[in-house]
Design a protein around this motif. Structure first.
Motif, short mmCIF file in Angstrom:
data_model
loop_
_atom_site.label_atom_id
_atom_site.label_comp_id
_atom_site.label_asym_id
_atom_site.label_seq_id
_atom_site.Cartn_x
_atom_site.Cartn_y
_atom_site.Cartn_z
N VAL A 170 -28.57 47.23 100.33
CA VAL A 170 -28.39 47.61 98.93
C VAL A 170 -29.45 46.88 98.09
CG1 VAL A 170 -26.69 45.78 98.55
CG2 VAL A 170 -26.76 47.74 97.01
N LEU A 171 -29.97 47.56 97.08
CA LEU A 171 -31.01 47.01 96.21
C LEU A 171 -30.43 46.69 94.84
CD1 LEU A 171 -33.89 49.55 96.98
CD2 LEU A 171 -33.26 47.50 98.26
N PHE A 172 -30.89 45.56 94.26
CA PHE A 172 -30.52 45.18 92.90
C PHE A 172 -31.82 44.95 92.12
CE2 PHE A 172 -26.88 43.90 95.43
CZ PHE A 172 -25.82 44.37 94.68
N TYR A 173 -31.96 45.65 91.00
CA TYR A 173 -33.19 45.52 90.21
C TYR A 173 -32.94 45.98 88.79
CZ TYR A 173 -33.49 50.52 91.32
OH TYR A 173 -33.22 51.86 91.47
N ASN A 174 -33.77 45.50 87.88
CA ASN A 174 -33.69 45.92 86.48
C ASN A 174 -34.47 47.22 86.30
OD1 ASN A 174 -32.16 43.80 85.16
ND2 ASN A 174 -33.89 42.45 85.60
N ARG A 175 -33.86 48.14 85.56
CA ARG A 175 -34.49 49.44 85.31
C ARG A 175 -34.87 49.54 83.84
NH1 ARG A 175 -29.76 52.96 88.30
NH2 ARG A 175 -30.44 52.64 90.47
N PRO A 176 -36.09 49.98 83.53
CA PRO A 176 -36.46 50.18 82.12
C PRO A 176 -35.69 51.35 81.52
CG PRO A 176 -38.20 50.98 83.58
CD PRO A 176 -37.19 50.31 84.45
N THR A 177 -35.25 51.18 80.30
CA THR A 177 -34.50 52.24 79.61
C THR A 177 -35.35 52.86 78.50
OG1 THR A 177 -33.47 50.56 78.23
CG2 THR A 177 -32.26 51.29 80.18
N SER A 178 -35.61 52.10 77.44
CA SER A 178 -36.44 52.61 76.36
C SER A 178 -37.13 51.44 75.69
CB SER A 178 -35.60 53.38 75.33
OG SER A 178 -34.65 52.53 74.73
N GLY A 179 -38.43 51.60 75.46
CA GLY A 179 -39.19 50.54 74.83
C GLY A 179 -39.19 49.29 75.70
N ALA A 180 -38.82 48.16 75.10
CA ALA A 180 -38.78 46.90 75.83
C ALA A 180 -37.37 46.58 76.32
CB ALA A 180 -39.29 45.77 74.93
N ILE A 181 -36.52 47.59 76.45
CA ILE A 181 -35.13 47.39 76.87
C ILE A 181 -34.99 47.77 78.34
CG2 ILE A 181 -32.73 48.02 76.43
CD1 ILE A 181 -33.54 48.77 73.60
N TYR A 182 -34.21 46.99 79.07
CA TYR A 182 -33.95 47.26 80.48
C TYR A 182 -32.49 46.98 80.77
CZ TYR A 182 -34.43 42.19 80.68
OH TYR A 182 -34.28 40.85 80.43
N ALA A 183 -32.03 47.50 81.90
CA ALA A 183 -30.63 47.31 82.28
C ALA A 183 -30.56 47.10 83.79
CB ALA A 183 -29.79 48.53 81.88
N ALA A 242 -42.00 46.94 85.95
CA ALA A 242 -42.12 47.49 84.60
C ALA A 242 -41.13 46.81 83.65
CB ALA A 242 -41.88 49.00 84.63
N SER A 243 -39.90 46.57 84.11
CA SER A 243 -38.91 45.89 83.29
C SER A 243 -39.31 44.44 83.02
CB SER A 243 -37.55 45.93 83.99
OG SER A 243 -37.11 47.25 84.21
N GLU A 244 -39.88 43.79 84.05
CA GLU A 244 -40.33 42.40 83.86
C GLU A 244 -41.38 42.31 82.77
OE1 GLU A 244 -43.02 39.08 86.24
OE2 GLU A 244 -42.00 40.66 87.39
N ASN A 245 -42.35 43.20 82.81
CA ASN A 245 -43.40 43.16 81.80
C ASN A 245 -42.88 43.59 80.43
OD1 ASN A 245 -46.28 42.57 83.02
ND2 ASN A 245 -45.18 43.77 84.56
#
Length: 295
Positions: A170-183, A242-245
């Motif tokens: 299973v993978l766990f990672y932050n996903r970009p949503t909009s602008g500089a926001i991630y989830a 992308a979420s990190e940046n």
């Protein structure tokens, strides 16, 4: 003294240099976001091709049952998990968010999972949480090095699967949503979800001519599944980067704003102190002139 014109000038110069560095990091983070987002978009066509190939293979009788039960060692009970984080700082709560999400999600597992961390920072967070770590990987610094990381993860996970140490991935990672926001998000790769396999098998073919699998059908199916794992890992890594940046861009934006406000205050203090010094010198001149004896 710090409240002298010379001390204030040094503070202004230091803050100006720091603001230049922050703005450079903002520009690098913004360009990196675009780079990884373009990589995810470019991967979409290849992912659709792999899914079309899987849909053809899953139409065969018994293929779904075989791959959802035999693709992993069913005697193993622990779940393998890959948590994507960062190696560098200045990313706000990026690593804390994904580490806490992984810890809360994996707490429901009946057996303690086996975890690989991608990034030194998230490795430290997971270690502090008391989670069992099987190892860590370095975070790629460009799109070109993502493939190397994906290959390392695949080799490591396949080795653990073949040895019966884990039963899934299973993978766990932050996903970009909009602008500089991630989830934070997760994706279970293995074992394959039977409902997902049936959905692929029922997917209509885009043309009137339905292809057929020639030769060893299971060999072709396993090869396509390896490609599916590669695509999923590559996408997860690219979206995490992308979420990190994006998080770094937001942090640098806040820092730029704070430095700008500090510079405004320093300039006001500098002009106030400078004007005060000029006034004192004028008062001394006037006082000295008035003290001279009159002719």
């Amino acid at each position: 003294m710090s409240n002298t014109t010379e001390g204030l000038r040094r503070k202004i110069d230091s803050a100006t240099d720091l603001q230049s560095v922050v703005r450079t990091m903002k520009a690098l983070a913004a360009s990196s976001i675009s780079q990884y987002e373009q990589a995810v978009l470019a991967l979409g066509d290849y992912a659709r091709s792999v899914e079309l190939g899987l849909s053809v293979c899953f139409r065969g009788s018994g293929a779904i049952g075989a791959m959802t039960t035999e693709v992993v060692n069913t005697k193993a009970r622990a779940t393998g998990a890959v948590v994507f984080g960062s190696d560098q700082g200045l990313v706000g709560q990026f690593n804390d968010v994904i580490a806490n999400y992984a810890r809360e999600t994996l707490a429901t597992e009946p057996v303690q999972p086996l975890i690989w961390a991608v990034g030194e920072r998230v490795h430290a967070r997971l270690e502090d949480a008391g989670l069992p770590l099987a190892g860590d990987f370095s975070v790629p610094n460009s799109v070109q090095t993502v493939t190397q990381l994906v290959g390392q993860i695949l080799v490591e996970s396949e080795t653990r699967l073949s040895q019966g140490e884990i039963s899934g991935l299973v993978l766990f990672y932050n996903r970009p949503t909009s602008g500089a926001i991630y989830a934070p998000g997760s994706q279970r790769l293995l074992p394959l979800d039977a409902d997902w396999c049936r959905q692929l098998a029922a997917r209509p073919w885009p043309t009137a001519n339905l292809p057929e699998v020639t030769g060893a059908g299971m060999t072709t199916l396993r090869a396509l599944i390896r490609e599916y794992l590669f695509v999923s890992l590559f996408r997860a890594c690219a979206e995490s980067l992308a979420s990190e940046n994006a998080s770094r861009l937001a942090a640098m934006q806040r820092a730029d704003t704070n430095i700008g406000e500090l510079l405004d205050e320093l300039h006001l203090s500098f002009h106030r102190v400078r004007q005060g010094g000029i006034d004192e010198e004028l008062f001394d001149v006037i006082s000295g002139f008035e003290a001279l004896p009159k002719r």
